[in-house]
Design an enzyme around this catalytic site. Structure first.
Site, PDB file in Angstrom:
ATOM      1  N   LEU D 220      -3.368 -82.862 -54.720  1.00  0.00           N
ATOM      2  CA  LEU D 220      -2.001 -83.072 -54.232  1.00  0.00           C
ATOM      3  C   LEU D 220      -1.282 -81.770 -54.122  1.00  0.00           C
ATOM      4  CD1 LEU D 220      -0.675 -86.290 -55.806  1.00  0.00           C
ATOM      5  CD2 LEU D 220      -1.592 -85.880 -53.433  1.00  0.00           C
ATOM      6  N   ASP D 221      -0.282 -81.631 -53.756  1.00  0.00           N
ATOM      7  CA  ASP D 221       0.627 -80.341 -53.740  1.00  0.00           C
ATOM      8  C   ASP D 221      -0.095 -79.261 -52.853  1.00  0.00           C
ATOM      9  OD1 ASP D 221       2.580 -81.773 -55.370  1.00  0.00           O
ATOM     10  OD2 ASP D 221       1.323 -81.186 -56.975  1.00  0.00           O
TER      11      ASP D 221
END
Lengths: 277, 277, 277, 277
Positions: D220-221
């Site tokens: 993620l990110d």
């Protein structure tokens, strides 16, 4: 619609803003951004005003000069500043300026690079900028400076930028170009004024190193400071590491100082600067 | 000789500076420092001027109001601002403000501290400031806010400072005190908007944490930002370490923001601030 | 499970880490965090290791001392450091320390505050800390220092913190407390070493001001630097403004330096510090 | 005398340092700088050790691998890292890297520059580095990435550097080069994750803007953050000004991150980095 900037320095007195803004209004100018400051110690008034309108900028300046009398009034039409760069051996500031020149990242044109060594010729010429080699060996300082001045005559420059020019300029030379020379100093002035500041910083065990961009004047110290910045360092860095890290600070400090000067945001006020950001 | 500050916000039009400076001159005022800015998107003109002279400040403001019509004009005579501080459990921002209040390090007077816990009473009372305990338990948000508002009526405050007041204020409450509430947010907005920002920062592995002081409004986000600052962190810090380190940033960010506001340097411009430093 | 920290300084030689880690392993200790650094110029080895386990820390230290011979070995069980604070008239650093002491924000206990003026008594006593007034008037420096030393005898302190103690300590005094005295200096050393650094900074027109926390030694300069920080300033700040802004830097620089020292992260290495963050 | 660096990542257990230092001692190696850290949440042990001696580095690594079993052990002999740079249209990061490459300011060699536009060819070729143009028009993302991968096969690279490569990489592509791709993101992550961060920053009225260098992963990110930095901005800057100022931050953040990675100071630990400076 034209947009231009007016810089005014006067002896402080009441009514200056009124008299100035009256002329701006009469010329149908709109003030976009305006800053004023009074140096109380010297009783000096500094004003920088960005205006837009259809008036002839030169005519406005003439009216202001008549109205204000004995003041310094400068017009800037946001034109690029013309610059001659002086260097010695280190490439980092010069390279940064060449890139900014090439891509118009800074409001300037590099007319030429003058070096007292040959080694930065190749880099300079990559960017199609003339490199003029003026060695300092076997001649006096006065002779060397005379040769440099002769080169300057070929160029219609606004500023001389010392991008790690490691020679001390004579008072005579400095006097001739008062307010026109900008230098990058490899320390956080007034710390470590002398030679080899990074070695000094290492030996002193400081936790912060820095750089200073300033006008060169014949005042004591090193002249009016324009911009300074620092980075934090630790015990694990050698003097050589500090010098290397310092170069990145020097580059950015010089570029930031030039940006301020070339956007006409900087006034010289004795050994200080007034900066309207 | 009096010294005072005038803050003006107008719809932008030509001649504003002329008309304003004319009145200042007619009143024999000298401009010490002056800043102007135009928000082009909103066509708004902001001006902050520090003047000195013998004129009656109130009279000057009246003349300006007549001359300028539909503008916001504020007078500040550099008087201390009166403040009510709201807290929950954390002491660090409150303690900092109590010390600054005690030693006049900031241009303000703390009139009272309102807390939804008892634990900061002792600290507050050490400095002879009334502490008013308004627990939030077993009552609705509306009831709690109603009680807080009742307290406010006893005080002639200029600003409400949320010094780690950890409750969400209702839109109605915020509306009643629009432009009067300053909050310190424990993150570098708009990063980590939600709860537990230091835990979020730890989990994300960021190398910088920060804090944000802002006006509280009912706009989206968290309101106009006044001041932000950061510190660098490394992998070796736990979420708890970050929270502890963050507190020092929060204290200084809140104090710096309040200094700007209390020196009348801050204008609210929609969801932004204009700050003339 | 206990957690403790061992600090080792030795003349550098091969096998040190092996011999140290062997003892740690024999004692069933787990290394949580470990830092080593060699100062090549002085051929000195510095090691800081955080361990956890069930071994008796004192016994481990004894074994290390036997094994390593002529090394400096210190044990820290993360206990609070005991501190006597010396002050003159300024409150900002003292207030910050008193708040941190009260709320356990820093790993220390303030045992007493010694002042050469009375004015900080009230503040100190608010926090139930003894304030000892030792005026310097009408006595010699030696007599004054003798009186201070007599006070120290009553306290089992680890460190003396000069929180804006504005008197110069004699070489004899400093020698008696070598490595135990921490000072906050109101400039970015080595800039502005003398008196009135903020006035000097104003007059020089610098764009950055700073503060330095350092051990006090009889070396040249001001002793090994622990922590430094800066803030940017502009032409619009007076010398008085700079002094005020500087106070916030001083407070935070002193607190950060003390945090490092009290967490046993700092080694003195001649006129420098080695810091394992 | 050779000097080299060993990076070790193991599941944490007692005795690791002892077993490692035993092998180093047996090989007659001296430890110059050593850092260890345990990620308690993941029970992972990270060690970076700089040693000097006459032993064969490869042999030492083999012995460590035998001794430690299931650990990741990397040898670095401080050789320059080989790098392919990917760009789109913006020149500022690429120019900075080309200069550093030319003058050996960073421990790397640029093997080639891959661009999805032609406009950076001239700049790249000034420095005698091959520029490979792979347009993305009229083909699918998969086809474009396939062409890029084909180019990579010609080069023996250690890292891929995205120097303002403005295309989103597919999860498949990222997976193939896990831990090898370093990107510069034009915001202070996790703030302003989406497109046009400087416009977002302008609209939000933030007082600080920043940049983030990170490994690219399929987490993620945006992947493990290596380095972040910021600059302060004011209301007077337009979105365009912010973008311009941001470029200077981006350049320096990317260069600082690469310096850390190329000096083998960075470990990837899930979505975080461990950095021994």
């Amino acid at each position: 619609m034209k947009q231009f900037t007016i810089k005014i320095t006067c002896k402080d007195e009441k009514g200056l803003v009124y008299r100035i803004s009256e002329i701006l209004l009469e010329n149908g100018l709109n003030i976009i951004k305006n800053d004023e400051f009074v140096d109380n110690e010297k009783a000096l008034f500094f004003m920088r005003t960005e205006v837009s309108g259809i008036a002839d900028p030169e005519k406005v300046i003439d009216q202001l000069k008549k109205q204000l009398g004995d003041c310094s009034i400068e017009l800037s039409q946001n034109e690029s500043k013309n610059v001659v760069v002086l260097v010695t051996k280190e490439h980092h500031c010069l390279a940064d300026l060449l890139i900014r020149n090439q891509f118009k990242d800074l409001n300037f044109n590099i007319l030429a690079v003058v070096g007292n060594y040959e080694n930065l010729r190749e880099l300079t010429e990559k960017f199609n900028i003339p490199f003029i080699y003026i060695p300092a060996e076997n001649i006096t300082r006065a002779e060397h400076e005379e040769k440099i001045k002769t080169v300057f005559k070929d160029y219609n420059y606004d500023y001389l930028v010392l991008a790690k020019f490691m020679r001390i300029l004579s008072p005579d030379f400095v006097k001739d170009f008062e307010g026109k020379i900008i230098n990058i100093h490899h320390s956080f002035l007034p710390a470590f004024i002398g030679a080899n500041p990074y070695k000094q910083a290492f030996e002193r065990g400081v936790k912060i190193i820095g750089a200073t961009a300033h006008f060169v004047t014949n005042d004591l110290d090193e002249g009016p400071i324009i911009y300074q910045d620092i980075i934090k360092v630790s015990h694990s860095k050698t003097a050589k590491d500090l010098a290397k890290m310092g170069k990145d600070v020097e580059r950015i400090v010089l570029a930031n100082a030039l940006k301020l000067v070339f956007e006409d945001k900087v006034f010289i006020d004795g050994n200080k600067t007034i900066i309207f950001e």
